[in-house]
Design a protein around this motif. Structure first.
Motif, short mmCIF file in Angstrom:
data_model
loop_
_atom_site.label_atom_id
_atom_site.label_comp_id
_atom_site.label_asym_id
_atom_site.label_seq_id
_atom_site.Cartn_x
_atom_site.Cartn_y
_atom_site.Cartn_z
N ILE A 8 0.84 -1.20 0.00
CA ILE A 8 0.00 0.00 0.00
C ILE A 8 0.87 1.25 0.00
O ILE A 8 1.80 1.37 0.81
N ARG A 9 0.56 2.18 -0.89
CA ARG A 9 1.23 3.49 -0.94
C ARG A 9 0.18 4.54 -0.65
O ARG A 9 -0.85 4.59 -1.31
N ILE A 10 0.45 5.37 0.36
CA ILE A 10 -0.53 6.40 0.73
C ILE A 10 -0.01 7.78 0.36
O ILE A 10 1.17 7.96 0.03
N GLN A 11 -0.88 8.76 0.44
CA GLN A 11 -0.53 10.14 0.15
C GLN A 11 0.46 10.65 1.20
O GLN A 11 0.31 10.37 2.39
N PRO A 12 1.48 11.41 0.79
CA PRO A 12 2.47 11.93 1.73
C PRO A 12 1.83 12.76 2.84
O PRO A 12 0.85 13.48 2.64
N GLY A 13 2.40 12.62 4.05
CA GLY A 13 1.98 13.42 5.18
C GLY A 13 0.74 12.94 5.90
O GLY A 13 0.27 13.60 6.83
N ARG A 14 0.20 11.79 5.51
CA ARG A 14 -1.05 11.32 6.11
C ARG A 14 -0.85 10.04 6.94
O ARG A 14 -1.80 9.35 7.25
N GLN A 15 0.40 9.76 7.31
CA GLN A 15 0.70 8.52 8.00
C GLN A 15 -0.06 8.35 9.31
O GLN A 15 -0.59 7.28 9.59
N ALA A 16 -0.09 9.38 10.14
CA ALA A 16 -0.76 9.25 11.44
C ALA A 16 -2.24 8.96 11.26
O ALA A 16 -2.79 8.09 11.95
N GLU A 17 -2.88 9.63 10.33
CA GLU A 17 -4.30 9.38 10.07
C GLU A 17 -4.51 7.96 9.54
O GLU A 17 -5.45 7.28 9.93
N PHE A 18 -3.62 7.56 8.61
CA PHE A 18 -3.75 6.23 8.02
C PHE A 18 -3.49 5.14 9.05
O PHE A 18 -4.17 4.11 9.04
N ASP A 19 -2.52 5.34 9.92
CA ASP A 19 -2.23 4.35 10.97
C ASP A 19 -3.50 4.02 11.76
O ASP A 19 -3.81 2.85 11.99
N ALA A 20 -4.23 5.04 12.15
CA ALA A 20 -5.46 4.83 12.91
C ALA A 20 -6.54 4.19 12.04
O ALA A 20 -7.25 3.28 12.47
N ALA A 21 -6.65 4.64 10.79
CA ALA A 21 -7.70 4.13 9.90
C ALA A 21 -7.49 2.66 9.57
O ALA A 21 -8.45 1.87 9.59
N ILE A 22 -6.27 2.26 9.27
CA ILE A 22 -6.04 0.87 8.86
C ILE A 22 -6.30 -0.09 10.03
O ILE A 22 -6.90 -1.15 9.86
N GLU A 23 -5.88 0.29 11.22
CA GLU A 23 -6.15 -0.56 12.39
C GLU A 23 -7.65 -0.63 12.67
O GLU A 23 -8.17 -1.71 12.97
#
Length: 102
Positions: A8-23
């Protein structure tokens, strides 16, 4: 047992949001799916927008038919899809060999 590996490749700068969303997506949607056995998520160090999602299924059909062709797939994609920079690359694997745990 089948291993689903999603690169999975996500949009730059959205890691913290994605971390919560994927879990949240795994625990509330995928974990309820027929044949689900567990998961691992790894985050890139050199490539911080890259994630490797490993989901363990009883059978390939549990993933490709029961989950992907059912309503849960749309729920899952609604949670994580807005973060994707491109569609994930997904492949399936069977276990060839395993080390003893230490």
């Amino acid at each position: 047992m089948i291993l689903e590996l999603a690169d999975i490749r996500i949009q730059p700068g959205r890691q913290a949001e994605f971390d919560a969303a994927i879990e949240r997506g795994i625990e509330t949607v995928i974990a309820q799916a027929k044949g689900f056995r567990g998961y691992k998520i790894n985050k890139g160090i050199e490539s911080p927008e890259r994630y490797l999602l490993m989901i363990f299924w009883d059978t390939l059909e549990n993933h490709m038919v029961d989950f992907r062709e059912g309503p849960a797939f749309a729920q899952w994609r609604a949670i994580v899809g807005p973060f994707f920079a491109q569609p994930p690359q997904v492949e399936h694997f069977t276990l060839l060999s395993k080390s003893a745990e230490r």
